[in-house]
Design a protein around this motif. Sequence first.
Motif, PDB file in Angstrom:
ATOM      1  N   ILE A  42       3.915   5.666  -5.689  1.00 59.47           N
ATOM      2  CA  ILE A  42       3.775   5.697  -7.151  1.00 59.47           C
ATOM      3  C   ILE A  42       2.665   6.659  -7.562  1.00 59.47           C
ATOM      4  O   ILE A  42       2.791   7.434  -8.515  1.00 59.47           O
ATOM      5  N   ALA A  43       1.566   6.624  -6.813  1.00 65.59           N
ATOM      6  CA  ALA A  43       0.460   7.525  -7.129  1.00 65.59           C
ATOM      7  C   ALA A  43       0.857   8.982  -6.925  1.00 65.59           C
ATOM      8  O   ALA A  43       0.459   9.866  -7.690  1.00 65.59           O
ATOM      9  N   ALA A  54       2.968  10.028  -9.903  1.00 62.15           N
ATOM     10  CA  ALA A  54       2.110  10.219 -11.079  1.00 62.15           C
ATOM     11  C   ALA A  54       1.262  11.477 -10.945  1.00 62.15           C
ATOM     12  O   ALA A  54       1.021  12.200 -11.919  1.00 62.15           O
ATOM     13  N   LEU A  55       0.819  11.755  -9.711  1.00 63.15           N
ATOM     14  CA  LEU A  55       0.005  12.948  -9.482  1.00 63.15           C
ATOM     15  C   LEU A  55       0.809  14.216  -9.705  1.00 63.15           C
ATOM     16  O   LEU A  55       0.334  15.176 -10.315  1.00 63.15           O
ATOM     17  N   SER A  56       2.066  14.230  -9.229  1.00 65.38           N
ATOM     18  CA  SER A  56       2.900  15.415  -9.422  1.00 65.38           C
ATOM     19  C   SER A  56       3.262  15.626 -10.883  1.00 65.38           C
ATOM     20  O   SER A  56       3.446  16.753 -11.331  1.00 65.38           O
ATOM     21  N   ALA A  57       3.372  14.533 -11.656  1.00 65.68           N
ATOM     22  CA  ALA A  57       3.725  14.657 -13.071  1.00 65.68           C
ATOM     23  C   ALA A  57       2.528  15.005 -13.939  1.00 65.68           C
ATOM     24  O   ALA A  57       2.673  15.645 -14.976  1.00 65.68           O
ATOM     25  N   THR A  74       0.828  -1.210   0.000  1.00 64.75           N
ATOM     26  CA  THR A  74       0.000   0.000   0.000  1.00 64.75           C
ATOM     27  C   THR A  74       0.860   1.256   0.000  1.00 64.75           C
ATOM     28  O   THR A  74       0.593   2.222  -0.731  1.00 64.75           O
ATOM     29  N   VAL A  75       1.915   1.247   0.824  1.00 68.92           N
ATOM     30  CA  VAL A  75       2.824   2.404   0.857  1.00 68.92           C
ATOM     31  C   VAL A  75       3.494   2.601  -0.493  1.00 68.92           C
ATOM     32  O   VAL A  75       3.651   3.731  -0.985  1.00 68.92           O
ATOM     33  N   LEU A 104      -5.973   8.283 -15.524  1.00 67.91           N
ATOM     34  CA  LEU A 104      -5.118   7.463 -14.677  1.00 67.91           C
ATOM     35  C   LEU A 104      -5.817   7.092 -13.373  1.00 67.91           C
ATOM     36  O   LEU A 104      -5.656   5.982 -12.860  1.00 67.91           O
ATOM     37  N   CYS A 105      -6.594   8.035 -12.827  1.00 66.33           N
ATOM     38  CA  CYS A 105      -7.339   7.736 -11.598  1.00 66.33           C
ATOM     39  C   CYS A 105      -8.332   6.600 -11.825  1.00 66.33           C
ATOM     40  O   CYS A 105      -8.476   5.692 -10.994  1.00 66.33           O
ATOM     41  N   SER A 106      -9.029   6.646 -12.954  1.00 65.27           N
ATOM     42  CA  SER A 106     -10.017   5.600 -13.242  1.00 65.27           C
ATOM     43  C   SER A 106      -9.351   4.242 -13.425  1.00 65.27           C
ATOM     44  O   SER A 106      -9.815   3.222 -12.904  1.00 65.27           O
ATOM     45  N   LEU A 107      -8.228   4.219 -14.167  1.00 64.44           N
ATOM     46  CA  LEU A 107      -7.535   2.948 -14.383  1.00 64.44           C
ATOM     47  C   LEU A 107      -6.999   2.379 -13.080  1.00 64.44           C
ATOM     48  O   LEU A 107      -7.100   1.174 -12.817  1.00 64.44           O
TER      49      LEU A 107
END
Length: 407
Positions: A30-31, A34-37, A24-25, A47-50
């Motif tokens: 990783i999330a 991806a969020l910052s990019a 989970t960590v 990406l959120c949906s996938l």
Amino acid sequence: MYMSSQPSWQNGLSRGRRRTRRATVSRIRIAGRALSACRRSLLLPILCSLYTMTTMLRNDSHFTLLFPAVALALAPPRMVQSTKTKSQTRYFTDECLLPPLAPLEDSMTLHSNKIHLGPLPVVYTNDPKTVAQWLSQHVPGGGSTIGFDLESVPNAPWIRRKASFGGAAVVQLATPSHALVVHLAKASGRPSRACAPLIESVLQNEHVVKAGCAIDHDFVELHEEWKGLEARSRFDLGGMSGDKGNVAGLRTLCANLLGLDLPKSKRLAMSDWSQMPLTDAQLTYCARDAWAGAAVAAELEALLPKTFSPEALTRRFRSQRTLKDLSERLRKRKQAKQLVATLRAPYSLSTKKTKKKNVIQTPNLPEWKTKLLHELRDVMQQNRYDGLEVYDTVELGLVEAMVNRTA
């Protein structure tokens, strides 16, 4: 050997929980990356949906609810804010009021035109809509005279190192009562041609006379940068001196015709015109230069309307050389000048100075080089600048008209 007091099935369960926690960590990290990019991209909702579908298949229900909540909380405001900032900072428009120029003492032309003595409204912009609005209000389609000037980034190395771009940077258009300063750059400092079509439409209109000092050199520079530009009805006020060897400047013309002191500064002329925005001193300098051309032309029209009216000047300038011809002649002259400097470089120390022009006296120069130098000098003479039209003020009756009006 260490023996656990708990049953083996409980130890296995705790190890499984630790593995789940570590996974989970890792997913949160990783999330976050991806969020910052992708926080300013439209790919974030996808990406959120996938990722939500993936976690649902793995039965990670606690993280399935956490990730969409964070994405919905962060993504929409950042996307809207980015679009709004980009649209707001693309163009700008500033308006200011320049103070009137100081009159000269014992001047006979102070009362000739009261509009020259007041403050000057200036519009400083890079917005095409503002330029179109100003042109529609102050520049009629035909039968008018405006002041023109161009400021370019100097070729000095200490300016080039810090300049955002090179070449033409600021275009100024003016009437005797208003001035427009157009910065040919975006708010970010990069060059822009957003206002170029509007400026070209005015410069190519032969019924709108463009007045200024040494403006042919400015027009040639614009012609080389804006491919296809052909400015017509160019009124070079430097010819009002009556002598090609002694060209009149704007400061002299303002003093003699308007009775006003036009400040000129070499430091401002050689400053960085690519910086955004211009300083107050730069804005005053360039706006007053264009205004001076319009004011002097208006004063000449008031004194001798048959000679300096827009209609008379338009008919007079129909036989002017084109900018393409002037640019080609300038290119040939520059190439010949560079070849002359290259051929004479090894013999520069032994060259004798002479007061006569186009005479080469170099004792150690070979005969074939001397002949070639004379041919290059002939090329320079044939392609010299001849766009300046000289006006005889005495023959035109300009001095007499000024004396009669002040009497």
